[in-house]
Design a protein around this motif. Structure first.
Motif, PDB file in Angstrom:
ATOM      1  N   PHE A  50     -11.916 -25.444  12.031  1.00 40.50           N
ATOM      2  CA  PHE A  50     -10.668 -25.609  11.223  1.00 40.50           C
ATOM      3  C   PHE A  50     -10.143 -24.383  10.799  1.00 40.50           C
ATOM      4  N   TYR A  51     -11.115 -23.306  10.307  1.00 38.91           N
ATOM      5  CA  TYR A  51     -10.636 -22.261   9.459  1.00 38.91           C
ATOM      6  C   TYR A  51     -10.958 -20.868  10.021  1.00 38.91           C
ATOM      7  N   ASP A  52     -10.000 -19.955   9.494  1.00 41.49           N
ATOM      8  CA  ASP A  52     -10.226 -18.558  10.088  1.00 41.49           C
ATOM      9  C   ASP A  52     -11.267 -17.549   9.603  1.00 41.49           C
ATOM     10  N   ILE A  53     -12.445 -17.947   9.956  1.00 44.74           N
ATOM     11  CA  ILE A  53     -13.616 -17.520   9.510  1.00 44.74           C
ATOM     12  C   ILE A  53     -13.817 -15.885   9.591  1.00 44.74           C
ATOM     13  N   GLY A  54     -13.111 -15.607  11.013  1.00 47.86           N
ATOM     14  CA  GLY A  54     -13.162 -14.213  11.388  1.00 47.86           C
ATOM     15  C   GLY A  54     -12.739 -13.166  10.520  1.00 47.86           C
TER      16      GLY A  54
END
Length: 323
Positions: A50-54
């Motif tokens: 779900f999230y842009d953890i990069g």
């Protein structure tokens, strides 16, 4: 995709290393922890989905592993390349922090642990080029069933009923009727308002030394913001009206009713976001429709909602004004 998967690996390593059992008895007893790590890896998978953890560094991914920051925790997240995030053990500790006291508050959605919350906060910080505060809204897959039911059935039903009776709020604001809970100093302690994330958001918004000029929620995070604002309305209506006049609220991927005192609400939906549409109020107009975007915000995956560019476009276009 490689960069975000690497963050999952860093968080997984830190969860094993920082586990109470591992610290107490050393590496010999790491085998049980490694076994449990399969479950934790599934939790972290939702953050990646779900999230842009990069957008987080390896150090930040380790810092916010779920062993170290759970539901209701506070994270201070600067823009990329502007310093590392910080964790705070309490709201009072954050209030004493030698940093900006007028800032942005971010709440992520279903399935998000500290990793996902920090990633969404980094997206927002990069858009406005200023630090933001994130309230951790969940613990990952272990909570996803409860979060989904509690967030989108109980929270959603409560929000819908309250939205239907907002005319009563308008009567109160005009002085036609009074709210007895205000004079009695009472609060409506509904179950939806007792969750740690909602309580943390309400406490932040209520704190006399803090001021938030922008509130951003994603998915169930919009419901948390809504419930915190409605709860604040019950105990400190003047404070709620002050927030409503000067603070912009942006909902991402779920259109949720906010108190009528909130004058500046922008509802953003992805064109392909069936999940978000299902959990939205149909009578709330979509202000921004993002073409070819779904529910997730991970820029490593196709059909993502590009949070940073959407918010930056709103700011350039004058719809988003941060005072």
């Amino acid at each position: 995709m490689h960069r975000s998967l690497e963050k999952l690996r860093e968080a997984s390593i830190e969860r094993i290393r920082s586990a109470p059992l591992a610290r107490a008895v050393g590496t010999v007893r790491l085998v049980p922890e490694a076994t449990l790590e399969g479950i934790r890896q599934r939790n972290a998978f939702l953050d990646w989905l779900f999230y842009d953890i990069g957008k987080l560094t390896d150090e930040e991914a380790r810092e916010v592993s779920p062993w170290l920051a759970a539901e209701g925790a506070l994270l201070f997240v600067p823009p990329s390349d502007s310093g590392s995030l910080r964790r705070f053990a309490s709201i009072d500790e954050f209030a004493k922090f030698d940093g900006p006291k007028s800032c942005t508050l971010v709440v992520a959605g279903v399935g998000s642990s500290a990793l996902g919350s920090a990633a969404l906060a980094r997206n927002v910080a990069d858009a406005i080029q200023a630090p933001v505060v994130a309230v951790v809204s969940g613990y990952g897959l272990a909570d996803v069933a409860a979060e989904a039911l509690g967030g989108f059935v109980w929270f959603g039903a409560l929000n819908s009923v309250r939205h239907s009776f907002e005319w009563l709020d308008r009567l109160r604001e005009s002085g036609v009727i009074a709210d007895p809970s205000l004079s009695a100093g009472l609060s409506i302690n509904l179950p939806a308002q007792q969750s740690k994330d909602t309580c943390s958001v309400q406490a932040l918004l209520s704190h006399p030394d803090l001021s938030f000029n922008l509130l951003v929620g994603h998915s169930k995070g919009n419901l948390v913001l809504s419930e915190a604002l409605y709860a604040l309305d019950q105990v400190n209506h003047p404070r709620l009206r002050e927030i409503g006049e000067k603070t912009c609220i942006i909902t991402l991927s779920a259109k949720i009713a906010m108190p009528s005192a909130c004058r500046h609400v922008i509802d953003v939906m992805g064109q392909l976001d069936a999940f978000g549409a299902f959990n939205s109020h149909l009578d709330i107009r979509t202000d921004v429709t993002v073409p070819a975007a779904g529910h997730h915000t991970n820029t490593d995956l196709p059909w993502h909602l590009p949070v940073t560019s959407v918010l930056a476009d709103l700011q350039r276009g004058g719809q988003l004004r941060i005072h």
